[in-house]
Design a protein around this motif. Structure first.
Motif, mmCIF file in Angstrom:
data_model
loop_
_atom_site.group_PDB
_atom_site.id
_atom_site.type_symbol
_atom_site.label_atom_id
_atom_site.label_comp_id
_atom_site.label_asym_id
_atom_site.label_seq_id
_atom_site.Cartn_x
_atom_site.Cartn_y
_atom_site.Cartn_z
ATOM 1 N N ALA A 126 -14.572 25.244 8.509
ATOM 2 C CA ALA A 126 -15.992 24.442 8.198
ATOM 3 C C ALA A 126 -16.356 25.093 6.981
ATOM 4 O O ALA A 126 -17.276 24.136 6.136
ATOM 5 N N ALA A 129 -14.909 22.622 4.307
ATOM 6 C CA ALA A 129 -15.016 21.168 4.543
ATOM 7 C C ALA A 129 -16.070 20.757 3.430
ATOM 8 O O ALA A 129 -17.132 21.686 3.237
ATOM 9 N N PRO A 130 -16.543 19.367 3.358
ATOM 10 C CA PRO A 130 -15.556 18.325 3.890
ATOM 11 C C PRO A 130 -14.437 18.156 2.989
ATOM 12 O O PRO A 130 -14.537 18.335 1.740
ATOM 13 N N ASP A 132 -11.418 15.512 1.825
ATOM 14 C CA ASP A 132 -11.393 14.050 1.579
ATOM 15 C C ASP A 132 -10.258 13.321 2.028
ATOM 16 O O ASP A 132 -9.937 12.098 1.951
ATOM 17 N N ASP A 152 -14.354 16.126 12.278
ATOM 18 C CA ASP A 152 -15.676 16.892 11.908
ATOM 19 C C ASP A 152 -15.476 17.392 10.490
ATOM 20 O O ASP A 152 -16.340 17.941 9.702
ATOM 21 N N LEU A 153 -14.242 17.486 10.138
ATOM 22 C CA LEU A 153 -14.019 17.954 8.810
ATOM 23 C C LEU A 153 -13.830 17.004 7.756
ATOM 24 O O LEU A 153 -13.569 17.282 6.274
ATOM 25 N N THR A 154 -14.160 15.745 7.811
ATOM 26 C CA THR A 154 -13.493 14.673 6.807
ATOM 27 C C THR A 154 -14.872 13.898 6.367
ATOM 28 O O THR A 154 -15.877 13.748 7.076
ATOM 29 N N ARG A 155 -15.301 13.845 5.211
ATOM 30 C CA ARG A 155 -16.402 13.132 4.430
ATOM 31 C C ARG A 155 -16.125 11.813 4.661
ATOM 32 O O ARG A 155 -15.194 11.159 4.820
#
Ligand code: SAH
Ligand code: DHB
Ligand code: MG
Length: 222
Positions: A126, A129-130, A132, A152-155
């Motif tokens: 977390a 993140a985020p 790309d 949950d981790l990607t922009r």
């Protein structure tokens, strides 16, 4: 399933458009010599990942499934200035080879390998993140779990790529009890109804046979 012509065309395309430099050649050779399975992406697939990561201007890249770090090297070379890549690997034997390959490729400063089962190490990301760009390429039964974590981790505007989603066409077998196929089919169901991504998948043929990639663009929730 492989056709000699697919391999011949891949060799032509790799030679024409995605030649390996000394570091990539050495990484593949060192992985082979160490007895790692030769299941890394091909050079033209590695270049595709590289171009997609550059297209989204990736500064933070996450890879799930390192093996000897061959795809990692293609991806790390796409990083914008100051960018970082985190790659997750459960097998120490693979991780040892990969870290050596990153060092020899001059990428140790940009690449961090985290050991352990990805479902256990993903929750610790977390703070990083985020991302790309996320490349999902570890064990196939867990693709649904990796996809959920990647979401949950990607922009928004980031790209998620999943390898091995066709598996000789076996993906169409709705009665399959193969855990790999079940993993891919469950992932497709989740992706189809997930408002946070817009997804597609394409079939590929080549040196590695008949398989495919899924591409998912992260977008704002609706
Ligand atoms: N991306 C690599 C190939 C990866 S092969 C390339 O193209 O060069 C799949 C890798 O996932 C193997 O090294 C395997 O050990 C690793 N793997 C399998 N299960 C895993 C898990 N639960 N967590 C992390 N890595 C896993
Ligand atoms: C195989 C290929 C892959 O790209 C992978 O990630 C795992 C396994 C295979 O051909 O067995
Ligand atoms: Mg793969």
């Amino acid at each position: 399933m492989t056709e000699p012509l697919w391999t011949e065309v891949d060799a032509y395309l790799c030679d024409a458009l995605a030649p390996e430099d000394a570091a990539l050649k050495a990484a593949a050779a060192r992985s082979l010599a160490a007895g790692l399975p030769a299941i890394q992406v091909t050079a033209n697939q590695g270049k595709l990942l590289h171009l997609l990561a550059r297209a989204v201007g990736a500064r933070r890249i996450l890879e799930i499934g390192t093996l000897g770090g061959y795809s990692t090297i293609w991806l790390a070379r796409a990083l914008a200035e100051g960018g970082r890549l985190i790659t997750l690997e459960s097998e120490d034997r693979h991780a040892d080879v990969a870290e050596r390959n990153f060092a020899e490729a001059g990428l140790s400063a940009m690449v961090e390998l985290r050991r352990g089962r990805a479902l256990e190490t993903l929750p610790n990301l977390a703070d990083e993140a985020p991302f790309d760009f996320v490349f999902i390429d570890a064990d196939k039964p867990n693709i649904p779990g990796y996809f959920a974590a990647a979401l949950d981790l990607t922009r928004p505007g980031g790209l998620i790529v999943v390898d091995n989603v066709v598996r000789d066409g076996r993906v169409v077998d709705a009665a399959s009890e193969d855990p790999d196929i079940l993993g891919v089919r469950k992932f497709n169901e989740l992706a189809a109804r997930e408002p946070r991504v817009s997804a597609t998948a394409i079939q590929t043929v080549g040196t590695k046979g008949y398989d495919g990639f899924a591409l998912l663009l992260a977008q704002p929730a609706i």
